[in-house]
Structure formats: structure tokens, C-alpha cells
Design an enzyme around this catalytic site. Structure first.
Site, mmCIF file in Angstrom:
data_model
loop_
_atom_site.group_PDB
_atom_site.id
_atom_site.type_symbol
_atom_site.label_atom_id
_atom_site.label_comp_id
_atom_site.label_asym_id
_atom_site.label_seq_id
_atom_site.Cartn_x
_atom_site.Cartn_y
_atom_site.Cartn_z
ATOM 1 N N LEU A 208 6.373 -6.345 -21.893
ATOM 2 C CA LEU A 208 6.938 -7.602 -22.376
ATOM 3 C C LEU A 208 5.904 -8.441 -23.120
ATOM 4 O O LEU A 208 6.245 -9.163 -24.053
ATOM 5 C CB LEU A 208 7.518 -8.409 -21.213
ATOM 6 C CG LEU A 208 8.859 -7.931 -20.672
ATOM 7 C CD1 LEU A 208 9.410 -8.921 -19.657
ATOM 8 C CD2 LEU A 208 9.867 -7.730 -21.787
ATOM 9 N N GLU A 209 4.647 -8.364 -22.712
ATOM 10 C CA GLU A 209 3.633 -9.220 -23.321
ATOM 11 C C GLU A 209 3.137 -8.707 -24.676
ATOM 12 O O GLU A 209 2.844 -9.501 -25.559
ATOM 13 C CB GLU A 209 2.450 -9.392 -22.371
ATOM 14 C CG GLU A 209 2.771 -10.163 -21.098
ATOM 15 C CD GLU A 209 3.268 -11.563 -21.358
ATOM 16 O OE1 GLU A 209 3.033 -12.095 -22.457
ATOM 17 O OE2 GLU A 209 3.912 -12.139 -20.466
#
Length: 419
Positions: free
Chosen positions: A144-145
Site C-alpha cells: 500500500l505504501e
């Protein structure tokens, strides 16, 4: 880390704190590559920025930054108007929880996550053994990052933080982050040209803010540097596990489990401060999707991020630990569900009210103002649909004789407008 990263997304996707991931705002922000902007800057801003750097220098030296470090890092910086524009506009963007999850746990992100886990399984297994944080969870945060390291950010972090520190809106916060970034350079973990990240200063594979890096980053490779920026993600992944461990991650406990609610369920019990054991919830008819009692992973609350017509989850202490990375429910559910999918679990079974749309920034402000004016004080008018606003929504729903699920929808706002 949101502290780690401007951990930055309740109910609405980007209803997040302004600082990112590990630190104030990491973000369930959609990964993207950012480069220094070329926006036009008036001479006054440029001149004022250079004067600010000159004024900041003695303060930095008093905080232990050496002249050599300061001068090498701050030489040639330019005020970046595009960064200020992004900072001003970030609160305008919203998504529903289901739209966010469609992206956060897309088929592509799941398959890429399985591939990343397979490629780095030896490293992630060793990290899991050392810190007690499941490798699937660390992989999901990585996904996600930075999309598993493919979009780590291309903005010069020192320039971005200096621009934000010069700006009046959150000057003290960003000056502190800038000082920590200078300390990172001074310690030799990286160099100014390699210290790249997001426009808000979040850095590396798992988007640490400098302050979180200083507190929680680790040198897992043993080369004497905590390198979260390079092609090798080892230090970044270990730092993420160290961060979660520091905030109390419990190995073997899920972030949450999807559940089905019985007909006639008392929605007033679906709140974060009401904890029961899975057996106690089962006695009230709250069971897993197969109709079984959820295993006893400890005390849990019921969360309904899409209201009475959306999926429901029984959430455990690890949910709160993930909130330390990013406070938004959407982000935490995104990380948790993606980690489950990477580990082989199936999709969420409950439906979502997909005909609904997210409230805009202005509509969220209006909702809070109208609730407060009607006697259901939200305590803050900040466009954030957090526990205070959700509780105010519940009280209003009770007074109106409708299901008190705390869901801040457009229909609810229209009902308030009709008063």
C-alpha cells in the site's frame, strides 16, 4: 509511523491525518511517483524562503546539526509552490471504503504481493521471527505504501520539508521533521541526493517520516546504515515490523475478522469502546460468515465502516496497532484485508452500499455543522468522520427513529437539511 508516515486516511478513504505513514501521515494514499514541481513562484516567496533558511540555520545548529551537514543539505534549495498546493488540497479528495478497497486489494496488488512475498520470503521470515509480526502484514503495508517498492517517491525530502516548514500552516511540525531529516544525514544513513520520498516528506519502501525513522528504523542488514531508500527493501521491511512491535503487535492475532450480524442486532453495540469476547458476541448472534463462533483472539469490537448495509468486522487489538501507522479505518482494513488475501484468504463476503457516494469536504463540514445546530454536538467541525461525529450521527438517528449505525451518508445529510 504516522507517526510513521503521515499516516493519513474513518469511513471515507482519504479522511486521514495530514501527516503520513509512520509519522503523521503515511497514507493509504494511492502510491505515486512525485517529482519536484516547476510551478511559478513569485519573487517574494522565493526571497522569503531564502531568508527563512538563513534564520533557521542557527536554530538547527543549536539542536546539534553541524555546519557541514546543514550547509551541504540546504544548499540550492528552492521554494516549491506545488508542494504547498498539494498540502492545501489534500483534504478535498475522498473515496468510499469500498472504492478504496477495490484498489487496495485489487487482483493486481494481491498477485504482486504474493510475488513480492515469494521473492523476499527468506528475509521476511527472518524479520517475522525476530519481531513477531507476520510477513503477510509487513508485505501488505509495503504494497500500500509504495506498490512493493516500485513507487517510493521522487521528491527531494529536504526541499519538501523546508518548503512546508517555511509555510505558516504547520510550520512547527515540519521544522521538527526537517531537523530529524538533517540528523539522518548527519548519522550517515543516506545522502541528500538519495533522500527521496513523497511531497510531504514520507520516505522509502514503507514511507517513514523522519521522526519515525529516527525512533524506529533498524539496520537489519548489518551494514551500519538504516537504508530504507535503496533497491534492497530489507531495512525498510524490518523497520516496519519493529515499528508495529513497539506499539504492541500480537503475533497470531488477526487485525479483524469479517462477521455477519443477526436480524434485530442492536447497532448501538457496534462501537469501538464496547469490547466483548468472541464467545460473548456469538451469544448475541454475531458469527463468522460460515455461521461459526470467531476463535478467541481476545476482546473485540464490532466495526461497520459502510453502515448497516455494508460488511461488518470483529476487530481486535492489532487493529489499533495498525492505526499507529495510519489512523484511517479504510487504510487499516486495506492493510488487513490485503495481508489476508496475500496469505490465501478469499474476498470480503458482505455487500457494500455501492449506490452511495462519498461526501465531499464541504458536505462533511455541513453535516457536522447541521448536527451540532440540531443539538447533536460533533465537538469539532473538521470534516473528519471520526468517533465524535459518528456518535453524533447515532444520536441523531436514534432521535429520528432510524437505524443508529453511525453511517454518515448523503441521505443522512439530506434528512438534516429537511429539518
Amino acid at each position: 509511523m504516522k507517526q510513521v508516515l503521515l499516516s493519513v486516511l474513518g469511513i471515507l478513504l482519504l479522511n486521514v491525518p495530514e501527516a503520513w505513514a509512520v509519522g503523521p501521515d503515511a497514507s493509504a494514499r494511492p502510491p505515486m511517483r512525485v517529482v519536484l514541481a516547476t510551478a511559478q513562484v513569485d519573487d517574494g516567496a522565493a526571497t522569503g524562503f531564502q531568508q527563512w533558511i538563513a534564520d533557521f540555520r542557527p536554530r538547527a545548529l543549536q539542536q546539534g546539526i553541524t555546519r557541514q551537514t546543514f550547509d551541504a543539505a540546504m544548499r540550492g534549495l528552492r521554494y516549491d509552490a506545488e508542494i504547498i498546493r498539494r498540502d492545501r488540497n489534500q483534504s478535498e479528495f475522498t473515496k468510499t471504503i469500498w472504492d478504496y478497497l477495490d484498489t487496495a486489494a485489487s487482483d493486481l496488488r494481491i498477485s504482486n504481493g504474493k510475488a513480492a512475498l515469494a521473492k523476499w520470503e527468506g528475509t521476511l521470515t527472518r524479520i517475522e521471527a525476530q519481531y513477531g509480526v507476520e510477513k503477510e502484514v509487513v508485505t501488505a503495508i509495503w504494497g500500500l505504501e509504495s506498490a512493493y517498492g516500485t513507487f517510493r517517491g521522487g521528491t527531494q525530502v529536504i526541499n519538501a520539508l523546508a518548503t512546508l516548514a517555511y509555510d505558516a500552516r504547520r510550520a512547527a511540525f515540519f521544522e521538527g521533521e526537517l531537523l530529524d531529516a538533517l540528523r539522518i544525514l548527519q548519522s550517515g544513513d543516506t545522502t541528500p541526493d538519495r533522500m527521496l520520498g513523497s511531497w510531504a516528506g514520507a520516505m522509502g519502501h514503507t514511507q517513514f517520516m523522519p521522526s519515525s525513522f529516527q525512533r524506529y528504523a533498524v539496520d537489519h542488514t548489518g551494514d551500519g546504515k538504516r537504508d530504507i531508500w535503496g533497491e534492497d527493501p530489507t531495512d525498510a521491511l524490518a523497520s516496519t515490523a519493529a515499528y508495529l512491535k513497539h506499539f504492541g503487535w500480537t503475533q497470531g492475532q488477526p487485525w479483524g475478522v469479517e462477521v455477519q450480524l443477526p436480524e434485530g442486532f442492536d447497532y448501538l453495540q457496534a462501537r469501538r469502546d464496547l469490547l466483548k469476547s468472541p464467545a460473548e458476541w456469538a451469544a448475541l448472534g454475531v458469527l463468522d460468515p460460515q455461521g461459526n463462533t470467531v476463535p478467541d483472539h481476545g476482546q473485540a469490537a464490532i466495526l461497520m465502516p459502510g453502515g448497516a448495509h455494508g460488511a461488518a468486522f470483529m476487530i481486535f487489538d492489532n487493529f489499533e496497532v495498525l492505526e499507529r501507522y495510519n489512523t484511517a479505518d479504510a487504510y487499516v482494513i486495506g492493510v488487513g484485508h490485503l495481508s489476508d488475501r496475500i496469505g490465501g484468504a478469499g474476498p470480503i463476503k458482505g455487500a457494500w452500499p455501492r449506490d452511495d457516494r462519498a461526501l465531499s469536504f464541504e458536505e462533511r463540514i455541513e453535516l457536522q455543522e447541521r448536527l451540532t445546530a440540531a443539538g447533536f454536538d460533533t465537538e469539532k467541525i473538521d470534516a473528519k468522520i471520526g468517533p465524535l461525529t459518528i456518535n453524533a450521527v447515532r444520536r441523531f438517528q436514534q432521535a429520528q427513529g432510524i437505524v443508529p449505525d453511525g453511517y454518515a451518508s448523503l441521505r443522512l445529510l439530506e434528512r438534516l437539511r429537511a429539518l
